[in-house]
Design a protein around this motif. Structure first.
Motif, PDB file in Angstrom:
ATOM      1  N   ILE A 361    -113.392  18.306  64.188  1.00  0.00           N
ATOM      2  CA  ILE A 361    -114.526  17.388  64.035  1.00  0.00           C
ATOM      3  C   ILE A 361    -115.435  17.877  62.902  1.00  0.00           C
ATOM      4  CG2 ILE A 361    -116.595  16.543  65.175  1.00  0.00           C
ATOM      5  CD1 ILE A 361    -114.913  16.373  67.726  1.00  0.00           C
ATOM      6  N   ILE A 364    -114.082  16.571  59.745  1.00  0.00           N
ATOM      7  CA  ILE A 364    -114.427  15.180  59.403  1.00  0.00           C
ATOM      8  C   ILE A 364    -115.836  15.122  58.837  1.00  0.00           C
ATOM      9  CG2 ILE A 364    -114.662  12.830  60.260  1.00  0.00           C
ATOM     10  CD1 ILE A 364    -112.796  13.445  62.469  1.00  0.00           C
ATOM     11  N   ALA A 365    -116.761  15.814  59.510  1.00  0.00           N
ATOM     12  CA  ALA A 365    -118.155  15.738  59.090  1.00  0.00           C
ATOM     13  C   ALA A 365    -118.328  16.269  57.672  1.00  0.00           C
ATOM     14  CB  ALA A 365    -119.027  16.530  60.068  1.00  0.00           C
ATOM     15  N   LEU A 366    -117.829  17.479  57.434  1.00  0.00           N
ATOM     16  CA  LEU A 366    -118.092  18.104  56.144  1.00  0.00           C
ATOM     17  C   LEU A 366    -117.271  17.468  55.031  1.00  0.00           C
ATOM     18  CD1 LEU A 366    -118.492  21.807  57.188  1.00  0.00           C
ATOM     19  CD2 LEU A 366    -120.155  19.966  57.077  1.00  0.00           C
ATOM     20  N   THR A 368    -116.518  14.433  54.880  1.00  0.00           N
ATOM     21  CA  THR A 368    -117.205  13.195  54.517  1.00  0.00           C
ATOM     22  C   THR A 368    -118.275  13.469  53.472  1.00  0.00           C
ATOM     23  OG1 THR A 368    -116.819  12.317  56.717  1.00  0.00           O
ATOM     24  CG2 THR A 368    -118.566  11.291  55.435  1.00  0.00           C
ATOM     25  N   ILE A 369    -119.044  14.539  53.687  1.00  0.00           N
ATOM     26  CA  ILE A 369    -120.086  14.862  52.706  1.00  0.00           C
ATOM     27  C   ILE A 369    -119.446  15.163  51.347  1.00  0.00           C
ATOM     28  CG2 ILE A 369    -121.925  16.485  52.131  1.00  0.00           C
ATOM     29  CD1 ILE A 369    -122.428  16.825  55.105  1.00  0.00           C
ATOM     30  N   PHE A 437    -120.033  26.962  60.829  1.00  0.00           N
ATOM     31  CA  PHE A 437    -120.509  25.620  60.510  1.00  0.00           C
ATOM     32  C   PHE A 437    -121.925  25.676  59.939  1.00  0.00           C
ATOM     33  CE2 PHE A 437    -122.290  21.441  61.614  1.00  0.00           C
ATOM     34  CZ  PHE A 437    -121.307  20.616  61.087  1.00  0.00           C
ATOM     35  N   ASN A 441    -122.995  25.219  55.821  1.00  0.00           N
ATOM     36  CA  ASN A 441    -123.966  24.206  55.401  1.00  0.00           C
ATOM     37  C   ASN A 441    -125.166  24.849  54.733  1.00  0.00           C
ATOM     38  OD1 ASN A 441    -123.086  21.438  56.089  1.00  0.00           O
ATOM     39  ND2 ASN A 441    -122.764  22.387  58.082  1.00  0.00           N
TER      40      ASN A 441
ATOM     41  N   PHE B  61    -122.817   7.957  54.912  1.00  0.00           N
ATOM     42  CA  PHE B  61    -123.098   9.190  55.637  1.00  0.00           C
ATOM     43  C   PHE B  61    -123.661   8.871  57.020  1.00  0.00           C
ATOM     44  CE2 PHE B  61    -126.144  12.475  56.874  1.00  0.00           C
ATOM     45  CZ  PHE B  61    -125.383  13.621  56.778  1.00  0.00           C
ATOM     46  N   PHE B  65    -121.625   9.640  60.459  1.00  0.00           N
ATOM     47  CA  PHE B  65    -122.197  10.621  61.380  1.00  0.00           C
ATOM     48  C   PHE B  65    -122.636   9.968  62.684  1.00  0.00           C
ATOM     49  CE2 PHE B  65    -122.557  14.955  59.686  1.00  0.00           C
ATOM     50  CZ  PHE B  65    -121.811  14.761  58.542  1.00  0.00           C
ATOM     51  N   LEU B  68    -119.511   9.451  64.649  1.00  0.00           N
ATOM     52  CA  LEU B  68    -118.948  10.732  65.058  1.00  0.00           C
ATOM     53  C   LEU B  68    -119.766  11.330  66.199  1.00  0.00           C
ATOM     54  CD1 LEU B  68    -116.553  12.289  63.974  1.00  0.00           C
ATOM     55  CD2 LEU B  68    -118.086  13.573  62.519  1.00  0.00           C
TER      56      LEU B  68
END
Ligand SMILES: [Cu+2]
Ligand SMILES: [Cu+2]
Lengths: 624, 351
Positions: A361, A364-366, A368-369, A437, A441, B61, B65, B68
């Motif tokens: 997960i 996916i989050a990072l 995406t950024i 994590f 960041n 974004f 998010f 998610l």
């Protein structure tokens, strides 16, 4: 022919084929894809730590303005080696570790198509890694950045040996990668168990397949570029020498025609891993299997049409920049599809937050950024303000650390029980995830700002009046956190490998074939080759209640019963000898052409002996 | 496990707030090289495109998010023997939707991008004049062919006038970048690149080489000085003055060294002195009139000039002057303190 090789062994007892080697010799002569996978993984992780130390030194220098913990020259070597190490010696071989260990297990095979070539790939990779890192002790590491733009690499501007180590090291690594890629392409095409059709192939195998094809097509391009550079440096040729009519920009084109697909070579395996982890821990199949596969293939294909987005400020002209801006935007579409399909996979699932899932997960989050900042770079006009600044550094780290490495960490935790037969420490894993994590960041997010505030990359120092101090201090703090997290990971792995709780065959209630065999898998992998009937075959078998009963199987290469009678190819030391020859030859190319000839001769002789060495010694071939 | 999730939710909120705060402060104009502080038409057009794509990016974004975070909270497994969720294999309509939606967003942002690319690349027809900018390891040379001026590390232009800039390099690739005025463009040996600059306000703008170009890349900087038209004209007239042999005895001694035994002339030009015609180093005709020394790395004061002449390498590792000039390369020919004083006096007289 078999007899001829036997003759060699009898005449020279030292060269006797190790039939049942043990200990270190066993590891050195192994051609078992699982052991080679472990070798790849451990070596690459050590390289990851090396590149990490380099990163920490870089970050320490930049912790505040006007620091001089390291000199300009050493700083330049550090970032060159950090980039080169992380890309070629850490992420790529970590992915290769998974290819090796998992592909045969996922497709229901007993080994890869060419087990000895596989061993050769590993030893050659090791040779390349050693060559690159030897440069630190032999007059200074390469210092021109990981993409080493001409003409800074010419012998006029760079008389030292650094670039030679870089050129030769990458050439050797290229040989290793090419051999491995051909091996996996053939393995995936030819060695699939009956019923394992292309539409049933696990996602990780699919992404490996695409990655291997990209590698086979991309590496020759950089090989050519490196040969040209080597000729310029060693023999006074003028490919990149402006004074004699050469063009430095040619290097950039060749490098990025390789370099952009390389980005996908780094990220696709991680995407494959994530596509395995998410369904398992949500107890749901991957959402839109064909779309995800197709998106991966389209990304791989379109990856060839975007290279000049690394060159928006070179001055190729507005038309070229517009074209590459548009193709680059377009490539965001299949990438976006994947992200939404992953979210849809966990949507309405039954999500268990074990460490691998946290990492998936987090990926996916990072990612995406990193994807969003990637699209920002495709706007060639505003990219002129971002190119070669810390904004780019933020982007690549969100893609390669937040993306590729997070995926790889997910994979390392996920398959740890399968590989070692033991469970890792879950509490430590969770802690380690959160540290990692938060740390990354903290390290990489502020770089967006230092970049947009005008901080160029690759500067060894900056003044207090530039307004970059706070962001850099934050980045450095984040980097230290990542360093601590990496150490915790090492402790967890080492401790758990030695005395972790024993793992069951299928601790995650997973879906693919590797979980249908014991942990760790026996040398022969499958007692009987399974007949695959479904995508997620193992899951379907479990859910239809057939898991406990013997799987539908064909006896291939031997009967059943504890693996007796299954014939595996025997160990061989020739692959390693070829690599040693390559190593000597490569060092010779840097220092002394006569030594290069000796190395080449060793390699040739070993290839000859290897070619005539039978898969199994005849006296061992009982009953066949 | 439950605590873990609650904890992670809190952490994510925290992270989001931090992100928001930092985003807002992103408009900070304090950094002298901040691209948010766009003070010319080129940088403004680039900043506008940045805001457009940043807006679209923020939308994506927040969407990703939100989905998610919602999914991870809502669909977490409550107990280990929970029944399997429905095995959904896909949904064509949804997948087509999330293929087309990003495509539309991209088409929308593509239009200003392409327009921006052409806008930045082509100097307007009414450009006031052209400057030839050349990158050297590790300094910038600026030549004004129409005005007949050559200077270094300091580009002077009039306010509110477009100036065309042609870019060259004599050695490796450099990149010409004045963040507040325009995005960067590389200086490539063997190529000629074109861009243009215009500033809305008089002032001093920071520039820096953005392409890694060797050991002292970090110290390859410059300034753009934007004048009112009258001040610019005055500057041009001042720069065209030829140097004369100094009358002050100490400075005269420095002059003799410069064009004689210290061999500074081999690399440096001073207009007005036949002997000083070198082109390896910066043109020093009016070095005392400049704000900075050593390519924008220190103020042009007497002390700094002295320190620079004592040991250029300590300010700029590997620089060509300390590498190749006899007085630094050959210790037996090193400059004595009085000689340095004389050179300083001479150079300070070149305004
Ligand atoms: Cu790219
Ligand atoms: Cu530079």
């Amino acid at each position: 022919m078999a007899t001829e090789s036997l003759d060699i062994h009898i005449k020279f007892p030292l060269l006797k084929r190790p039939l049942h080697p043990t200990g270190i010799w066993g590891w050195m002569t192994t051609i078992d894809h699982k052991r080679i996978g472990i070798l790849y993984g451990v070596t690459a992780f050590i390289m990851f730590l090396t590149g990490g130390v380099e990163a920490l030194l870089i970050r320490t220098q930049l912790i505040g303005p006007d620091k001089d913990y390291v000199s300009a020259e050493v700083f330049n070597q550090l970032f060159t080696m950090h980039g080169t190490t992380m890309i070629f010696l850490a992420i790529m071989p970590l992915s290769a570790a998974f290819f090796n260990f998992l592909i045969p297990l996922q497709i229901g095979a007993r080994d890869v198509a060419f087990p000895r070539l596989n061993a050769f790939s590993y030893w050659t990779f090791l040779a390349g890694a050693i060559i690159l890192n030897l440069s630190w002790f032999l007059g200074g590491a390469p210092n021109t950045g990981w993409f080493s733009y001409a003409p800074l690499t010419s012998s006029v501007f760079n008389p030292g040996n650094g670039p030679d180590f870089w050129i030769i090291g990458l050439q050797v690594l290229g040989i290793a990668s090419l051999a491995a890629s051909f091996n996996f392409i053939v393995t995936i095409i030819n060695m699939r168990a009956p019923g394992m059709t292309w539409t049933r192939l696990p996602l990780f195998t699919w992404m490996t397949f695409i990655t291997a094809i990209l590698l086979v097509l991309a590496f020759p391009v950089i090989t050519v570029a490196l040969i040209e550079l080597m000729f310029d440096r060693a023999f006074g040729m003028n490919f990149f020498n402006v004074a004699a009519g050469g063009t430095p920009v040619l290097w950039q084109h060749l490098f990025w025609v390789f370099g952009h697909p390389e980005v996908y070579i780094l990220i696709l395996p991680a995407m494959g891993i994530v596509s395995e982890v998410l369904p398992t821990f949500s107890r749901k199949p991957l959402f839109g299997y064909s779309t995800v596969v197709l998106a991966g293939a389209i990304i791989g294909f379109m990856g060839w049409m975007v290279w000049s987005h690394h060159m928006f400020t070179v001055g190729l002209g507005p038309i070229a920049n517009s074209v590459f801006a548009l193709t680059t935007m377009a490539i965001a579409i299949p990438t976006g599809i994947k992200i939404f399909n992953w979210i849809a996979t966990i949507w309405k699932g039954s999500i268990s937050f074990k460490t691998p899932m946290l990492y998936a997960i987090g990926f996916i989050a990072l990612f995406t950024i990193g994807g969003i900042s990637g699209v920002m770079h495709s706007m060639a006009s505003s990219d002129a303000q971002q190119q070669d600044t810390y904004f780019i550094i933020a982007h690549i780290h969100y893609v390669l650390f937040g993306g590729a490495m997070m995926g790889i960490f997910a994979g390392m935790y996920y398959w740890f029980p399968k590989i070692t037969g033991r469970m890792y420490d879950e509490k430590m894993g969770q802690l380690q995830f959160w540290l990692m994590f938060v740390g990354q960041n903290l390290a990489f997010f502020p770089m967006h700002f230092s970049g947009l505030w005008g901080m160029p990359r690759r500067i060894y120092t900056y003044g207090p009046d530039m307004g970059w101090t706070l962001m850099n201090t934050l980045s450095t703090a984040g980097a230290y956190l990542v360093g601590i997290a990496a150490l915790i990971f090492v402790v967890n792995m080492v401790k758990s490998w030695r005395k972790g709780e024993l793992a069951s065959q299928d601790p995650w209630d997973a879906r693919t074939l590797e979980w249908s065999i014991p942990s760790p898998p026996p040398e022969y992998n499958f007692e009987e080759i399974p007949i695959v009937q479904d995508r997620d075959d193992w899951w379907e078998r479990k859910r239809s209640g057939k898991a406990k009963t013997a799987p539908a199987a064909v006896p291939v290469g031997g009967g059943s019963g504890g693996g007796h009678g299954i014939h595996l190819p025997q160990p061989s030391f020739w692959p390693m000898v070829v690599s040693i020859g390559l190593f000597i030859g490569a060092m010779g190319l840097i220092y002394n052409i006569a030594v290069a000839a000796i190395g080449g001769a060793i390699a040739l002789i070993a290839i000859y002996a290897w070619s005539f060495e039978p898969v199994n010694e005849p006296d061992e071939e009982s009953g066949h | 496990m439950l605590n873990m999730i609650r904890g992670s939710r809190r952490q994510i909120y925290l992270l989001l707030t931090v992100l928001l705060v930092t985003l807002l402060s992103a408009c900070s104009k304090e950094s002298p090289q901040s691209t948010f502080d766009a003070l010319g038409p080129v940088s403004q057009s680039q900043l506008t495109i940045l805001w457009v794509i940043l807006g679209a990016g923020a939308f994506v974004f927040v969407l990703v998010f939100a989905l998610l975070i919602f999914a991870t909270i809502r669909y977490r497994r409550k107990s280990d023997d929970e029944a399997d969720p429905p095995q959904i294999h896909g949904n064509n309509k949804l997948e087509i939707a999330w293929t087309i939606a990003p495509a539309i967003i991209l088409i929308i942002v593509a239009v200003p991008t392409v327009r921006g690319i052409f806008f930045d690349a082509n100097p307007p027809d009414d450009a006031a004049f052209t400057v030839e900018a050349t990158g050297h390891q590790w300094w910038f040379e600026f030549e004004y062919p129409e005005q007949g001026i050559v200077t270094a590390n300091e580009l002077h232009i009039p306010v509110n006038q477009a100036v065309a800039v042609n870019l060259y390099s004599v050695d490796v690739i450099h990149s010409f970048w004045v963040p507040k005025l325009a995005g960067k463009l590389d200086m490539v040996p063997g190529n000629e690149n074109h861009m243009w600059l215009e500033a809305d306000e008089p002032g001093v703008y920071f520039g820096q080489c953005a392409e890694f170009c060797g050991e002292s890349h970090a110290k390859m900087r410059f300034r753009v000085v934007v004048h009112t038209q009258a001040d610019f004209d005055a500057w041009v007239i001042a720069q065209k003055q030829l140097a004369a042999i100094p009358t002050d005895p100490l400075a005269k001694e420095g002059y003799d060294l410069f064009i004689g035994q210290a061999q500074c002339w081999a690399c440096h030009t001073i207009d007005g002195f036949q002997r000083a015609r070198g082109s390896v180093g910066p043109n020093l005709s009016h070095v005392a009139s400049r704000m900075q020394l050593g390519a924008g790395i220190m103020d042009n004061t007497q002390e700094n000039l002295r320190a620079w002449l004592e040991d250029p390498n300590s300010f700029k590792p590997g620089n060509v002057m300390s590498r190749d000039a006899v007085v630094y390369a050959d210790p037996s020919k090193g400059l004595s303190e009085p000689q340095i004083s004389a050179l300083v006096a001479f150079l300070r007289s070149l305004d």
